[in-house]
Scaffold this motif. Structure first.
Motif, mmCIF file in Angstrom:
data_model
loop_
_atom_site.group_PDB
_atom_site.id
_atom_site.type_symbol
_atom_site.label_atom_id
_atom_site.label_comp_id
_atom_site.label_asym_id
_atom_site.label_seq_id
_atom_site.Cartn_x
_atom_site.Cartn_y
_atom_site.Cartn_z
ATOM 1 N N ALA A 1 17.358 36.127 21.857
ATOM 2 C CA ALA A 1 16.649 34.882 22.142
ATOM 3 C C ALA A 1 17.467 33.691 21.672
ATOM 4 C CB ALA A 1 15.279 34.869 21.455
ATOM 5 N N ALA A 2 17.316 32.597 22.386
ATOM 6 C CA ALA A 2 17.838 31.323 21.900
ATOM 7 C C ALA A 2 16.923 30.817 20.793
ATOM 8 C CB ALA A 2 17.889 30.312 23.045
ATOM 9 N N HIS A 3 17.357 29.791 20.092
ATOM 10 C CA HIS A 3 16.461 29.196 19.108
ATOM 11 C C HIS A 3 15.205 28.685 19.808
ATOM 12 C CE1 HIS A 3 19.931 28.593 16.115
ATOM 13 N NE2 HIS A 3 19.101 29.472 15.612
ATOM 14 N N PRO A 4 14.031 29.077 19.327
ATOM 15 C CA PRO A 4 12.805 28.645 20.002
ATOM 16 C C PRO A 4 12.582 27.150 19.845
ATOM 17 C CG PRO A 4 12.287 29.731 17.928
ATOM 18 C CD PRO A 4 13.761 29.909 18.143
ATOM 19 N N ALA A 5 12.076 26.545 20.895
ATOM 20 C CA ALA A 5 11.766 25.115 20.837
ATOM 21 C C ALA A 5 10.543 24.888 19.955
ATOM 22 C CB ALA A 5 11.490 24.591 22.241
ATOM 23 N N PRO A 6 10.521 23.830 19.190
ATOM 24 C CA PRO A 6 9.297 23.497 18.441
ATOM 25 C C PRO A 6 8.105 23.398 19.391
ATOM 26 C CG PRO A 6 11.131 22.136 17.712
ATOM 27 C CD PRO A 6 11.611 22.866 18.937
ATOM 28 N N ARG B 1 -3.062 26.172 18.792
ATOM 29 C CA ARG B 1 -1.656 26.091 19.174
ATOM 30 C C ARG B 1 -0.781 26.985 18.292
ATOM 31 N NH1 ARG B 1 -2.545 20.447 19.110
ATOM 32 N NH2 ARG B 1 -0.872 20.120 17.589
ATOM 33 N N ALA B 2 -1.324 27.429 17.161
ATOM 34 C CA ALA B 2 -0.676 28.410 16.290
ATOM 35 C C ALA B 2 -1.779 29.317 15.749
ATOM 36 C CB ALA B 2 0.063 27.733 15.145
ATOM 37 N N PRO B 3 -1.501 30.611 15.544
ATOM 38 C CA PRO B 3 -2.557 31.559 15.154
ATOM 39 C C PRO B 3 -2.901 31.468 13.667
ATOM 40 C CG PRO B 3 -0.470 32.692 15.281
ATOM 41 C CD PRO B 3 -0.198 31.284 15.714
ATOM 42 N N LEU B 4 -3.154 30.274 13.209
ATOM 43 C CA LEU B 4 -3.297 30.019 11.773
ATOM 44 C C LEU B 4 -4.616 29.313 11.502
ATOM 45 C CD1 LEU B 4 -2.156 30.008 8.926
ATOM 46 C CD2 LEU B 4 -0.651 28.118 9.573
ATOM 47 N N TRP B 5 -5.354 29.819 10.530
ATOM 48 C CA TRP B 5 -6.703 29.365 10.210
ATOM 49 C C TRP B 5 -6.734 28.844 8.775
ATOM 50 C CZ3 TRP B 5 -11.153 28.872 12.934
ATOM 51 C CH2 TRP B 5 -12.373 28.814 12.240
ATOM 52 N N VAL B 6 -7.271 27.651 8.613
ATOM 53 C CA VAL B 6 -7.464 27.100 7.272
ATOM 54 C C VAL B 6 -8.772 27.666 6.736
ATOM 55 C CG1 VAL B 6 -7.775 25.019 5.906
ATOM 56 C CG2 VAL B 6 -6.197 25.004 7.835
ATOM 57 N N SER B 7 -8.677 28.616 5.823
ATOM 58 C CA SER B 7 -9.872 29.310 5.335
ATOM 59 C C SER B 7 -10.725 28.399 4.472
ATOM 60 C CB SER B 7 -9.464 30.554 4.531
ATOM 61 O OG SER B 7 -8.854 31.509 5.363
ATOM 62 N N TYR C 1 2.154 37.073 10.490
ATOM 63 C CA TYR C 1 2.736 37.561 11.741
ATOM 64 C C TYR C 1 2.610 39.081 11.832
ATOM 65 C CZ TYR C 1 6.436 38.539 15.205
ATOM 66 O OH TYR C 1 7.145 38.985 16.288
ATOM 67 N N TYR C 2 2.956 39.761 10.764
ATOM 68 C CA TYR C 2 2.924 41.227 10.776
ATOM 69 C C TYR C 2 1.497 41.749 10.963
ATOM 70 C CZ TYR C 2 3.686 46.054 9.303
ATOM 71 O OH TYR C 2 3.739 47.428 9.267
ATOM 72 N N LEU C 3 0.558 41.209 10.204
ATOM 73 C CA LEU C 3 -0.806 41.738 10.232
ATOM 74 C C LEU C 3 -1.512 41.426 11.546
ATOM 75 C CD1 LEU C 3 -1.826 40.932 6.567
ATOM 76 C CD2 LEU C 3 -1.506 43.212 7.549
ATOM 77 N N THR C 4 -1.287 40.255 12.102
ATOM 78 C CA THR C 4 -1.945 39.942 13.375
ATOM 79 C C THR C 4 -1.359 40.779 14.505
ATOM 80 O OG1 THR C 4 -0.468 38.032 13.678
ATOM 81 C CG2 THR C 4 -2.635 37.611 12.730
ATOM 82 N N LYS C 5 -0.051 41.046 14.457
ATOM 83 C CA LYS C 5 0.542 41.899 15.477
ATOM 84 C C LYS C 5 0.067 43.342 15.351
ATOM 85 C CE LYS C 5 3.132 38.831 17.521
ATOM 86 N NZ LYS C 5 2.796 38.371 18.901
ATOM 87 N N GLN C 6 -0.320 43.730 14.151
ATOM 88 C CA GLN C 6 -0.799 45.086 13.917
ATOM 89 C C GLN C 6 -2.201 45.294 14.477
ATOM 90 O OE1 GLN C 6 -0.901 46.088 9.758
ATOM 91 N NE2 GLN C 6 0.354 47.892 10.050
ATOM 92 N N SER C 7 -2.965 44.232 14.599
ATOM 93 C CA SER C 7 -4.379 44.337 14.949
ATOM 94 C C SER C 7 -4.587 44.641 16.424
ATOM 95 C CB SER C 7 -5.088 43.023 14.597
ATOM 96 O OG SER C 7 -6.438 43.053 15.021
ATOM 97 N N ARG D 1 6.960 26.674 11.993
ATOM 98 C CA ARG D 1 8.333 26.956 12.406
ATOM 99 C C ARG D 1 8.725 28.393 12.065
ATOM 100 N NH1 ARG D 1 11.461 26.298 16.440
ATOM 101 N NH2 ARG D 1 13.710 26.275 15.977
ATOM 102 N N GLY D 2 8.266 28.875 10.915
ATOM 103 C CA GLY D 2 8.527 30.264 10.559
ATOM 104 C C GLY D 2 7.949 31.233 11.568
ATOM 105 N N LEU D 3 6.756 30.952 12.067
ATOM 106 C CA LEU D 3 6.149 31.800 13.097
ATOM 107 C C LEU D 3 6.969 31.779 14.383
ATOM 108 C CD1 LEU D 3 2.348 31.003 12.683
ATOM 109 C CD2 LEU D 3 3.419 33.244 12.412
ATOM 110 N N GLU D 4 7.463 30.602 14.743
ATOM 111 C CA GLU D 4 8.285 30.513 15.953
ATOM 112 C C GLU D 4 9.549 31.348 15.817
ATOM 113 O OE1 GLU D 4 6.834 25.958 17.125
ATOM 114 O OE2 GLU D 4 8.731 26.300 16.063
ATOM 115 N N LEU D 5 10.195 31.303 14.666
ATOM 116 C CA LEU D 5 11.400 32.099 14.439
ATOM 117 C C LEU D 5 11.083 33.592 14.395
ATOM 118 C CD1 LEU D 5 13.120 29.830 11.768
ATOM 119 C CD2 LEU D 5 13.854 30.165 14.157
ATOM 120 N N ALA D 6 9.944 33.938 13.800
ATOM 121 C CA ALA D 6 9.545 35.348 13.761
ATOM 122 C C ALA D 6 9.299 35.886 15.164
ATOM 123 C CB ALA D 6 8.291 35.504 12.898
ATOM 124 N N GLU D 7 8.614 35.108 15.999
ATOM 125 C CA GLU D 7 8.355 35.536 17.377
ATOM 126 C C GLU D 7 9.665 35.761 18.133
ATOM 127 O OE1 GLU D 7 5.772 36.325 19.106
ATOM 128 O OE2 GLU D 7 3.987 35.513 18.108
#
Length: 356
Positions: free
Chosen positions: A51-56, A70-76, A305-311, A343-349
């Motif tokens: 992959a190329a560097h992902p765009a922001p 827009r990101a799979p992130l929840w403020v608990s 990233y790991y746990l959501t992909k596992q689900s 940004r970390g999630l984008e790089l992980a993806e």
């Protein structure tokens, strides 16, 4: 090679103004950057060629209820009803609006007794209408309102805050260990079922408060028409342990073992996956719960990233203490933290493939 046949260097580009400083940094930092083989993260294959560097802003949006993240992130859910809550909640709401995250409010219990703290929770004008935003009440408060025939007040609370639904937090050990704790007259499951019957159009999320839930509880919740189960697993803030810090030495010694029971987020994701496999065989009633919020000990974007992909169930991940640490300060500090996680999630993806 003769001089005649010698190759020539390509034309020289303009001078790299950072080259000397950058190379000096590399020399100085090389010895500090060693990573032992045993320190490598075993959860991922690193694929640097594909992959190329992902765009922001390149993450795929995630549906949650009637809205999208827009990101799979929840403020608990964190805090409410104190002077500090105003700054914290408003900073978090601003971040959710900017980055497209979902947000659960802290316990809205103070609003059942008056409107003095309404401004702490009234963040919809900041998040805007596109952000999934949920109120929060304890199962004890739900039980009291239902028993008194006041279910309409729950709907009024939801409408007053212009939220998308309600989080019900289930906390029997916390209440038992809290000096001022409530006592459950029926099981939390019975109260949740009664709430869904009384307000069938209400989007409901059910969570624990830092010790997670075992297979029997998860099985019961998966059968209900919930928007989501929030794992709120062991490894994050444990509210039973928090309450013991408010007690004396004798109680801390006597009841301390209760704070060490529970389930991790990884364990709960695997349990839910197993229960979903059960339901697909037809041996169990079909699952009605639509999604999972993986929280509790999720320290960073790689954990999430790991746990959501596992689900197997559609999943996002939640954090509380990490957000709280930065939300107490100025918004630019919080913004920088959230931007780093996205940004970390984008790089992980782009470059990481989870190993299961």
């Amino acid at each position: 090679m003769s001089e005649k046949n010698a190759g020539t260097l390509p034309p020289q580009p303009a001078e790299d103004p950072t080259a000397e400083r950058r190379k000096e940094d590399h020399i100085e930092l090389a010895f500090r950057s060693q990573v032992e083989a045993l320190g490598l993260d075993p959860r991922f294959d690193y694929e640097p060629l594909l992959a190329a560097h992902p765009a922001p802003g390149s993450l795929t949006p995630v549906s949650f209820g009637q809205k999208q993240l827009r990101a799979p992130l929840w403020v608990s859910s964190m805090t409410g009803g104190t002077e500090k809550a105003f700054v914290i909640n408003h900073n978090l709401a601003r971040a959710c609006a900017e980055f497209g995250l979902g947000m659960g409010l802290g316990s809205c219990r103070p609003l059942l007794y008056g409107h003095e703290r309404l401004r702490d929770f009234d963040v919809r004008p900041i998040t805007g209408d596109d952000v999934p935003l949920y109120a929060n009440l304890g199962v004890a408060q739900i039980q009291d309102l239902l028993d008194a025939g006041r279910a309409g007040e729950i709907q009024q609370l939801v409408e007053a805050l212009r939220v998308d639904g309600l989080i019900v937090h289930v906390n029997p050990l916390q209440e038992a260990l809290q000096p001022e704790g409530d006592r459950f007259r029926v099981s939390p499951l019975a109260t949740i079922e009664a709430l869904l019957a009384a307000l069938p159009e209400l989007a409901v999320i059910v969570k624990e408060v830092g010790q997670g839930m075992g297979p029997a509880s998860l099985r019961a919740l998966l059968r209900l028409p919930l928007l989501a189960i929030d794992t709120a697993a062991g490894g994050g803030t444990n509210f039973s342990k928090l309450e013991l810090f408010r007690s004396d030495d004798l109680d801390r010694e006597a009841f301390g073992p209760l704070t060490r029971v529970g389930h991790t987020a990884a364990e709960m994701v695997q349990t839910v996956n197993a229960l979903l496999a059960e339901s697909s065989t037809g041996a169990r009633p079909q699952v009605q719960c639509k999604s999972l919020i993986v929280s509790g000990g999720v320290a960073n974007f790689l954990d999430g990233y790991y746990l959501t992909k596992q689900s197997t169930l559609l999943a996002i991940y939640g954090q509380a203490s990490a957000f709280l640490r930065y939300a107490r300060e100025d918004y630019p500090t919080l913004r920088r933290y959230v931007a780093s996680q996205v940004r970390g999630l984008e790089l992980a993806e782009a470059y990481l493939r989870p190993r299961f």
